[in-house]
Design an enzyme around this catalytic site. Structure first.
Site, PDB file in Angstrom:
ATOM      1  N   CYS A 203      13.298  10.873   7.423  1.00 35.83           N
ATOM      2  CA  CYS A 203      13.235  10.517   8.841  1.00 35.83           C
ATOM      3  C   CYS A 203      14.589  10.581   9.519  1.00 35.83           C
ATOM      4  O   CYS A 203      14.661  10.636  10.752  1.00 35.83           O
ATOM      5  CB  CYS A 203      12.619   9.134   9.005  1.00 35.83           C
TER       6      CYS A 203
ATOM      7  N   GLU B  31       9.492  16.746  15.564  1.00 33.82           N
ATOM      8  CA  GLU B  31      10.152  16.595  14.270  1.00 33.82           C
ATOM      9  C   GLU B  31       9.508  17.563  13.277  1.00 33.82           C
ATOM     10  O   GLU B  31       8.304  17.511  13.040  1.00 33.82           O
ATOM     11  CB  GLU B  31       9.998  15.145  13.786  1.00 33.82           C
TER      12      GLU B  31
ATOM     13  N   LYS C 139       0.865  -1.176   0.000  1.00 33.97           N
ATOM     14  CA  LYS C 139       0.000   0.000   0.000  1.00 33.97           C
ATOM     15  C   LYS C 139       0.904   1.229   0.000  1.00 33.97           C
ATOM     16  O   LYS C 139       1.458   1.621   1.028  1.00 33.97           O
ATOM     17  CB  LYS C 139      -0.924   0.046   1.221  1.00 33.97           C
TER      18      LYS C 139
ATOM     19  N   GLU D 150       9.430   1.312  11.087  1.00 36.65           N
ATOM     20  CA  GLU D 150      10.462   2.348  10.975  1.00 36.65           C
ATOM     21  C   GLU D 150       9.726   3.665  11.091  1.00 36.65           C
ATOM     22  O   GLU D 150       9.089   4.126  10.140  1.00 36.65           O
ATOM     23  CB  GLU D 150      11.211   2.212   9.639  1.00 36.65           C
TER      24      GLU D 150
END
Length: 432
Positions: free
Chosen positions: A237, A335, A125, A203
């Protein structure tokens, strides 16, 4: 379809799975320019950077084509003379793969390459913003001769994404979930997967510190900072989110960093050859960068360079550097996922490590030092899954990628990546 194809694919000799993955790799390499243009069209990444992603993406197919033939079991000495103890490694089954928009090709092959090498089939997906890269890889998989049902793609709209994700996490035919994305979404998927006790790889988000000690080579630190912060306009990331610079070299670092930003970074259309900074993915991403800058400035931070939307408009934002930043500001607590570099001044090594480890996530961390003892101390003390020492770019196919704390579970890439898709079976052979 994935379940139906699973038995035949898992029984295929590893040598044959390896050959098919190798053929897929060759087709991806041969289609590099077309695949790169798809990435740039989908998420705005500069074309040169997109070409680099395609090569990185292909490298996982090459790597796991080789690892497919190295799934070794064991024979363990038994405690009784009429028994033999065998350990087999077998594919877990159907793996559902949910990938992000920032690396729409590489995040697929890093997962799918390992899964197919292990003998699993997959349902991918892709992110709602970037479905075309996944479909293009599917076309090349077909051309490579990978059987129908082994690699499946399920694109969906933003509105349907939660429902599709829930099905993938709860359907008993799915044995494994591999997800790359935000920590918040990862926690939701973990809860859903718990109902059928699926294997999971996560992750998740990062909040990477980048520490520059007084002993560092400042020019090298600036070059590493530029690469680590502004790759893909800060939308990765492992991008640095917090710069911690020791008091003795703080002013020199900020001055050189600002000059490097103004000299080397060029905002523009991703298809323009001189562009190094494309647009952010959407309006929401731009608003978050603005909110972090506004909050920092209201608490005393100074804008050294950048600080606002670019004159190109829409989702383009100026590469920004802030000084006089404190740990109470949003940009050091969340973040940002954008082209914002906040710099915190510190005095001691202990202080820097404490600030770096204060986050509830721990994906990547970076530091620059020329003191060997300090290098060992800090590398061991940083609470992250990956450490860059005097280096701002650390990702490679040979290296285990993953984090600690709320940055996720498991590792991808490297010789360890294929283990995420294998079950260990103990066989006791008696009566000998």
């Amino acid at each position: 379809a994935a379940h139906g194809a699973g038995a035949a694919w898992s029984r295929l000799p590893a040598k044959e799975r390896s050959a098919l993955l190798r053929r897929w790799y060759e087709l991806v390499i041969g289609s590099k320019d077309d695949l790169a243009r798809i990435i740039t069209a989908e998420n705005g990444k500069p074309l040169k950077e997109a070409q680099g992603e395609v090569l990185y993406s292909a490298s996982f197919l090459e790597w796991f084509a080789e690892e497919a033939r190295r799934v070794y079991g064991d024979i363990i000495p038994a405690s009784q003379k009429d028994r033999r103890i065998l350990v087999l490694k077998q594919p877990v089954g159907v793996a559902a793969v949910i990938t992000p928009w920032n690396f729409p090709s590489a995040m697929i092959t890093r997962k799918v390459g390992a899964a197919l090498a292990a003998g699993c089939t997959v349902v991918v997906k892709p992110a709602e913003d970037t479905p075309l890269s996944a479909l293009a890889l599917g076309e090349l998989a077909n051309q490579a001769g990978i059987p129908a049902g082994v690699y499946n793609v399920v694109p969906c709209s933003r509105q349907q994404a939660p429902a599709v994700g829930e099905v993938l996490c709860t359907d008993p035919l799915v044995a494994k979930i591999s997800f790359t994305g935000s920590t918040a979404t990862g926690k939701i998927l973990l809860k859903l997967a718990a109902g059928t006790v699926k294997r999971v790889s996560m992750e998740l988000g990062g909040h990477a510190p980048f520490i520059v000690f007084d002993s560092a080579n400042v020019d090298r630190a600036v070059a590493g900072a530029l690469a680590s912060k502004y790759r893909n306009s800060g939308q990765t990331c492992v991008c640095t989110n917090r710069f911690l610079v020791q008091k003795g070299i703080h002013d020199k670092f900020v001055e050189k960093f600002a000059k490097a930003i103004e000299r080397e970074l060029h905002v523009g259309n991703g298809f323009d050859a001189k562009t190094t900074q494309g647009p952010l993915i959407n309006e929401k991403a731009v608003e978050k960068v603005e909110r972090h800058i506004s909050d920092a400035v209201s608490q005393g931070a100074s804008v050294v360079t950048g600080g606002k939307r670019h004159s190109l408009g829409k989702n383009f934002f100026e590469p920004t550097l802030l000084s006089n930043v404190t740990t109470k500001m949003l940009c050091t607590q969340e973040e940002t996922f954008g082209p914002l570099a906040p710099v915190i001044k510190f005095e001691t090594e202990e202080e820097a490590v404490a600030i770096a480890n204060a986050a509830n996530v721990g994906l990547a961390g970076y530091f620059y030092s020329q003191d060997p003892a300090q290098i060992w101390r800090v590398a061991e003390q940083l609470e992250v899954g990956m450490v860059g020492i005097n280096e701002g770019i650390i990702s490679s196919v040979e290296s285990p990628f993953g984090g600690v704390k709320e940055s996720g579970l498991g590792r991808e890439g490297s010789k360890y990546g294929i283990d995420e898709y294998l079950e260990i079976k103990y066989v006791c052979f008696g009566g000998l």
